[in-house]
Write a protein that holds these residues in place. Structure first.
Motif, PDB file in Angstrom:
ATOM      1  N   PHE A   1      -0.858 -11.168  -5.411  1.00 22.23           N
ATOM      2  CA  PHE A   1      -1.867 -10.729  -6.377  1.00 22.23           C
ATOM      3  C   PHE A   1      -2.277  -9.264  -6.220  1.00 22.23           C
ATOM      4  CE2 PHE A   1      -2.546 -15.276  -5.475  1.00 22.23           C
ATOM      5  CZ  PHE A   1      -2.286 -15.791  -6.734  1.00 22.23           C
ATOM      6  N   GLY A   2      -1.664  -8.545  -5.298  1.00 16.80           N
ATOM      7  CA  GLY A   2      -2.015  -7.148  -5.088  1.00 16.80           C
ATOM      8  C   GLY A   2      -2.845  -6.979  -3.827  1.00 16.80           C
ATOM      9  N   TRP A   3      -2.594  -5.884  -3.096  1.00 20.70           N
ATOM     10  CA  TRP A   3      -3.286  -5.676  -1.821  1.00 20.70           C
ATOM     11  C   TRP A   3      -4.788  -5.547  -1.983  1.00 20.70           C
ATOM     12  CZ3 TRP A   3      -6.061  -1.196  -1.492  1.00 20.70           C
ATOM     13  CH2 TRP A   3      -5.691  -0.139  -2.344  1.00 20.70           C
ATOM     14  N   GLN A   4      -5.249  -5.110  -3.167  1.00 23.87           N
ATOM     15  CA  GLN A   4      -6.694  -4.978  -3.389  1.00 23.87           C
ATOM     16  C   GLN A   4      -7.401  -6.326  -3.267  1.00 23.87           C
ATOM     17  OE1 GLN A   4      -4.311  -3.861  -5.412  1.00 23.87           O
ATOM     18  NE2 GLN A   4      -4.653  -1.704  -5.950  1.00 23.87           N
ATOM     19  N   THR A   5      -6.681  -7.397  -3.650  1.00 24.50           N
ATOM     20  CA  THR A   5      -7.263  -8.740  -3.583  1.00 24.50           C
ATOM     21  C   THR A   5      -7.705  -9.089  -2.173  1.00 24.50           C
ATOM     22  OG1 THR A   5      -5.745  -9.419  -5.342  1.00 24.50           O
ATOM     23  CG2 THR A   5      -6.823 -11.170  -4.103  1.00 24.50           C
ATOM     24  N   VAL A   6      -6.937  -8.658  -1.191  1.00 22.11           N
ATOM     25  CA  VAL A   6      -7.239  -8.970   0.203  1.00 22.11           C
ATOM     26  C   VAL A   6      -8.588  -8.372   0.607  1.00 22.11           C
ATOM     27  CG1 VAL A   6      -6.492  -8.680   2.580  1.00 22.11           C
ATOM     28  CG2 VAL A   6      -4.813  -9.128   0.803  1.00 22.11           C
ATOM     29  N   PHE A   7      -8.839  -7.140   0.193  1.00 16.40           N
ATOM     30  CA  PHE A   7     -10.105  -6.500   0.552  1.00 16.40           C
ATOM     31  C   PHE A   7     -11.286  -7.130  -0.184  1.00 16.40           C
ATOM     32  CE2 PHE A   7      -7.076  -3.036   1.611  1.00 16.40           C
ATOM     33  CZ  PHE A   7      -7.433  -2.881   2.934  1.00 16.40           C
TER      34      PHE A   7
ATOM     35  N   LEU B   1      -9.116   5.355   0.752  1.00 17.34           N
ATOM     36  CA  LEU B   1      -8.842   4.130   1.509  1.00 17.34           C
ATOM     37  C   LEU B   1      -9.060   4.359   3.004  1.00 17.34           C
ATOM     38  CD1 LEU B   1      -7.839   1.219   1.708  1.00 17.34           C
ATOM     39  CD2 LEU B   1      -5.493   2.085   1.632  1.00 17.34           C
ATOM     40  N   VAL B   2      -8.584   5.484   3.520  1.00 17.26           N
ATOM     41  CA  VAL B   2      -8.786   5.816   4.937  1.00 17.26           C
ATOM     42  C   VAL B   2     -10.277   5.965   5.235  1.00 17.26           C
ATOM     43  CG1 VAL B   2      -8.384   7.540   6.733  1.00 17.26           C
ATOM     44  CG2 VAL B   2      -6.512   6.864   5.215  1.00 17.26           C
ATOM     45  N   LEU B   3     -11.021   6.633   4.326  1.00 15.83           N
ATOM     46  CA  LEU B   3     -12.472   6.782   4.513  1.00 15.83           C
ATOM     47  C   LEU B   3     -13.152   5.417   4.546  1.00 15.83           C
ATOM     48  CD1 LEU B   3     -14.881   8.752   4.696  1.00 15.83           C
ATOM     49  CD2 LEU B   3     -15.020   8.642   2.192  1.00 15.83           C
ATOM     50  N   ALA B   4     -12.717   4.517   3.667  1.00 16.01           N
ATOM     51  CA  ALA B   4     -13.289   3.166   3.652  1.00 16.01           C
ATOM     52  C   ALA B   4     -13.024   2.450   4.969  1.00 16.01           C
ATOM     53  CB  ALA B   4     -12.698   2.361   2.490  1.00 16.01           C
TER      54      ALA B   4
ATOM     55  N   ALA C   1     -12.593   0.008  -0.300  1.00 12.67           N
ATOM     56  CA  ALA C   1     -11.150  -0.023  -0.064  1.00 12.67           C
ATOM     57  C   ALA C   1     -10.419  -0.652  -1.243  1.00 12.67           C
ATOM     58  CB  ALA C   1     -10.848  -0.793   1.220  1.00 12.67           C
ATOM     59  N   ALA C   2     -10.989  -1.738  -1.793  1.00 13.21           N
ATOM     60  CA  ALA C   2     -10.353  -2.416  -2.926  1.00 13.21           C
ATOM     61  C   ALA C   2     -10.297  -1.532  -4.161  1.00 13.21           C
ATOM     62  CB  ALA C   2     -11.100  -3.706  -3.241  1.00 13.21           C
ATOM     63  N   LEU C   3     -11.293  -0.644  -4.315  1.00 13.83           N
ATOM     64  CA  LEU C   3     -11.384   0.213  -5.507  1.00 13.83           C
ATOM     65  C   LEU C   3     -10.829   1.607  -5.267  1.00 13.83           C
ATOM     66  CD1 LEU C   3     -15.019  -0.776  -6.568  1.00 13.83           C
ATOM     67  CD2 LEU C   3     -12.881  -1.598  -7.585  1.00 13.83           C
ATOM     68  N   ALA C   4     -10.292   1.858  -4.066  1.00 17.31           N
ATOM     69  CA  ALA C   4      -9.859   3.212  -3.692  1.00 17.31           C
ATOM     70  C   ALA C   4      -8.845   3.775  -4.692  1.00 17.31           C
ATOM     71  CB  ALA C   4      -9.255   3.199  -2.289  1.00 17.31           C
ATOM     72  N   PRO C   5      -9.172   4.920  -5.323  1.00 18.33           N
ATOM     73  CA  PRO C   5      -8.232   5.524  -6.276  1.00 18.33           C
ATOM     74  C   PRO C   5      -7.170   6.387  -5.603  1.00 18.33           C
ATOM     75  CG  PRO C   5     -10.251   6.798  -6.207  1.00 18.33           C
ATOM     76  CD  PRO C   5     -10.453   5.644  -5.267  1.00 18.33           C
TER      77      PRO C   5
ATOM     78  N   ILE D   1       0.838  -1.198   0.000  1.00 19.22           N
ATOM     79  CA  ILE D   1       0.000   0.000   0.000  1.00 19.22           C
ATOM     80  C   ILE D   1       0.873   1.247   0.000  1.00 19.22           C
ATOM     81  CG2 ILE D   1      -1.647   1.349   1.374  1.00 19.22           C
ATOM     82  CD1 ILE D   1      -2.882  -1.301   2.272  1.00 19.22           C
ATOM     83  N   ILE D   2       1.921   1.232   0.810  1.00 15.04           N
ATOM     84  CA  ILE D   2       2.857   2.360   0.856  1.00 15.04           C
ATOM     85  C   ILE D   2       3.467   2.603  -0.524  1.00 15.04           C
ATOM     86  CG2 ILE D   2       5.110   3.092   1.748  1.00 15.04           C
ATOM     87  CD1 ILE D   2       4.360   1.770   4.401  1.00 15.04           C
ATOM     88  N   ALA D   3       3.846   1.510  -1.187  1.00 15.55           N
ATOM     89  CA  ALA D   3       4.466   1.632  -2.506  1.00 15.55           C
ATOM     90  C   ALA D   3       3.478   2.168  -3.543  1.00 15.55           C
ATOM     91  CB  ALA D   3       5.014   0.280  -2.946  1.00 15.55           C
ATOM     92  N   ASP D   4       2.241   1.698  -3.524  1.00 13.48           N
ATOM     93  CA  ASP D   4       1.258   2.104  -4.525  1.00 13.48           C
ATOM     94  C   ASP D   4       0.866   3.575  -4.401  1.00 13.48           C
ATOM     95  OD1 ASP D   4       1.204  -0.286  -5.767  1.00 13.48           O
ATOM     96  OD2 ASP D   4      -0.928  -0.700  -5.444  1.00 13.48           O
ATOM     97  N   PHE D   5       0.740   4.045  -3.164  1.00 12.20           N
ATOM     98  CA  PHE D   5       0.296   5.418  -2.943  1.00 12.20           C
ATOM     99  C   PHE D   5       1.452   6.369  -2.635  1.00 12.20           C
ATOM    100  CE2 PHE D   5      -3.716   3.114  -1.806  1.00 12.20           C
ATOM    101  CZ  PHE D   5      -4.505   3.652  -2.823  1.00 12.20           C
ATOM    102  N   ASP D   6       2.694   5.855  -2.682  1.00  9.19           N
ATOM    103  CA  ASP D   6       3.888   6.663  -2.435  1.00  9.19           C
ATOM    104  C   ASP D   6       3.792   7.366  -1.080  1.00  9.19           C
ATOM    105  OD1 ASP D   6       6.376   7.738  -2.915  1.00  9.19           O
ATOM    106  OD2 ASP D   6       5.596   9.464  -4.023  1.00  9.19           O
ATOM    107  N   LEU D   7       3.633   6.574  -0.017  1.00 10.69           N
ATOM    108  CA  LEU D   7       3.426   7.102   1.330  1.00 10.69           C
ATOM    109  C   LEU D   7       4.679   6.944   2.168  1.00 10.69           C
ATOM    110  CD1 LEU D   7       0.027   5.302   2.014  1.00 10.69           C
ATOM    111  CD2 LEU D   7       0.284   7.671   1.278  1.00 10.69           C
TER     112      LEU D   7
END
Length: 388
Positions: free
Chosen positions: A163-169, A103-106, A94-98, A38-44
Motif C-alpha cells: 500500500f506504499g511506505w507512507q502507510t507504515v508511518f 523525512l530525515v528531519l521527521a 514522515a508519512a507526508l514528507a514531500p 523509499i529509495i525508489a520514490d525519492f530516487d536515492l
C-alpha cells in the motif's frame, strides 16, 4: 520525591508500557523493511538512504540521556505522554514528507520523542514491581520493543510494499496515539519516581563503574550486529539460501528473541543480573564462531539460530536491572544511557562488520563478533569488581 496514592493494576500498567515500547520499536526499525520503496520514490542511492537509520540513531544516542535528565523532575506520566505526542507527530510528518530531507528531519524528531519513552517506561516498571519480581517486570515492559522487531518489521514491510511506505508511518502514528491514551489513563499521575537532573547525568558519565557498565551494552550489541546486519549475504553465499531461507532464519531469530527476553527476566530474578549477563557473553563467545564453518545442515543452523537468539536477548532485562542497582539514585539517567548505548552498539557493530567483510571476508564475521563479546565480558567483570 513524589508519592503514589492511585490504585492501579501492575499488570495493566506493564501492558501499557509494553504497548508504548511496541510503537517506538515499530517507528525505529520498520524503515528497514520499506527502504527499497523509499529509495525508489525519492530516487536515492543505498548509501544516502542509510541516513534514515543513521540520523535516528545519532539523535537518539545524544538526545535520550539529555532529555531524560532535563525532564527528571517532571511526573513520569507527563514525560511519557509528551514523548509519545512528539513521536506521533513525527510519524505523521514522515508519512507526508514531500522530500527526503523532510523525512530525515521527521526521523530526528521521532528519535527525540522516543528517547524518553523506553528509559522512563523501564523506570516505571521497576518502581511498580516488587524487588523479587523486578527482572520479570522489566522483561514484560521491554517485550513490546522485541515484538516490534519480530512481528512489526515484517508486517510493516508487507504493508509498505502493498500500500506504499507512507502507510507504515500512518499505522505507527495510530499505534503511538493508542499508547499515549493508555499511558495517560493508566500510569498514576502521582507515581513515585527518582528525581534526576543534568547533574545526575554528569555524575553518571564520570563514574567508572557506570561507564564500564554502559560499555558492556555497546560491546554486546556491537558483537551481535557485527554479524546480524549481514545475515542475508552470509546465508546466501555460504548456505545457498534465497528469500524463503533467509526469511525463515530471521523468523527463527525473532522467535528466539521473544523467548530470550522473557528468559532474561526469569534468570535475573533467580540467579541475579550479573550471572545472567555472564551467561549472555559466554553464549556469544561460543556460538558466533560457528558462522566461520558454514555450510551446516539446515536443521542444525536453524537450531543454532534459535539458541543464539534466546541467549543473546536474555541481555535486555538483566542489563536494565543491573544498571538500576548500580545507580539507584539516578536510575532514569542510567536507563537512558543504556538505551543510547544500544544504538551506538548497533552502529558500531554494523561498521565493524562492513570493515571485516572488506578486509577478511564473510567467514570472519562470527569470529570478530566473538572477540567483541570477549571485550564485553571484560568490561562486565571490571565494572562488577569496582561496584563491589
Amino acid at each position: 520525591m513524589t508519592s503514589m496514592t492511585a490504585v492501579y493494576s501492575p499488570r495493566i500498567l506493564i501492558m501499557s508500557l509494553s504497548t508504548a515500547n511496541f510503537a517506538v520499536g515499530m517507528g525505529a526499525f520498520v524503515v528497514i523493511g520499506v527502504l527499497s520503496p523509499i529509495i525508489a520514490d525519492f530516487d536515492l542511492t543505498s548509501a544516502s538512504a542509510g541516513w534514515i537509520m543513521t540520523a535516528y540513531a545519532i539523535a537518539y544516542a545524544i538526545g535520550s540521556p539529555l532529555a531524560v535528565a532535563l525532564t527528571g523532575s517532571m511526573g513520569r506520566r507527563t514525560v511519557m505522554t509528551v514523548g509519545l505526542a512528539i513521536f506521533t507527530g513525527a510519524m505523521l510528518l514522515a508519512a507526508l514528507a514531500p522530500a527526503f530531507e523532510v523525512l530525515v528531519l521527521a526521523r530526528i524528531f521521532a528519535a527525540l520523542g522516543a528517547g524518553v519513552i523506553s528509559p522512563v517506561a523501564a523506570g516505571v516498571a521497576a518502581a511498580a514491581s516488587k524487588p523479587e519480581e523486578r527482572g520479570k517486570a522489566l522483561a514484560a515492559a521491554f517485550f513490546g520493543l522485541t515484538l516490534a522487531q519480530v512481528l512489526g518489521v515484517p508486517v510493516g514491510a508487507w504493508l509498505g510494499y502493498s500500500f506504499g511506505w507512507q502507510t507504515v508511518f500512518v499505522i505507527t502514528a495510530l499505534l503511538s496515539l493508542i499508547a499515549l491514551v493508555a499511558i495517560w489513563r493508566i500510569v498514576p499521575r502521582d507515581m513515585a519516581f527518582q528525581v534526576n537532573s543534568l547533574g545526575s547525568l554528569g555524575a553518571a558519565l564520570t563514574d567508572p563503574k557506570t561507564i564500564l557498565a554502559i560499555l558492556f551494552t555497546v560491546f554486546t550489541m556491537g558483537a551481535v550486529y557485527t554479524l546480524y546486519t549481514y545475515t542475508a549475504p552470509v546465508l546466501e553465499a555460504r548456505m545457498g539460501f534465497g528469500r524463503d531461507g533467509v526469511s525463515l532464519y530471521l523468523l527463527g531469530f525473532g522467535l528466539g528473541a521473544v523467548v530470550g527476553n522473557l528468559l532474561g527476566g526469569w534468570m535475573t530474578d533467580r540467579v541475579g543480573a550479573f550471572r545472567t549477563l555472564v551467561f549472555v557473553s559466554l553464549a556469544h563467545i561460543v556460538l558466533m564462531p560457528v558462522f566461520a564453518v558454514l555450510p551446516l545442515p539446515h536443521w542444525l543452523l536453524y537450531a543454532h539460530c534459535f539458541v543464539w537468539s534466546v541467549a543473546g536477548w536474555s541481555f535486555a532485562a538483566s542489563q536494565q536491572f543491573r544498571l538500576v542497582s548500580l545507580g539507584p539514585e539516578r536510575a532514569n539517567v542510567m536507563l537512558a544511557l543504556n538505551a543510547a548505548a544500544i544504538y551506538v552498539g548497533v552502529s558500531f557493530g554494523s561498521a565493524i562488520g562492513g570493515a571485516t567483510i572488506d578486509l577478511l571476508g564473510l567467514d570472519a564475521l562470527g569470529l570478530v563478533g566473538s572477540f567483541i563479546a570477549v571485550l564485553a565480558l571484560i568490561t562486565l567483570a571490571l565494572s562488577e569488581r569496582i561496584a563491589r
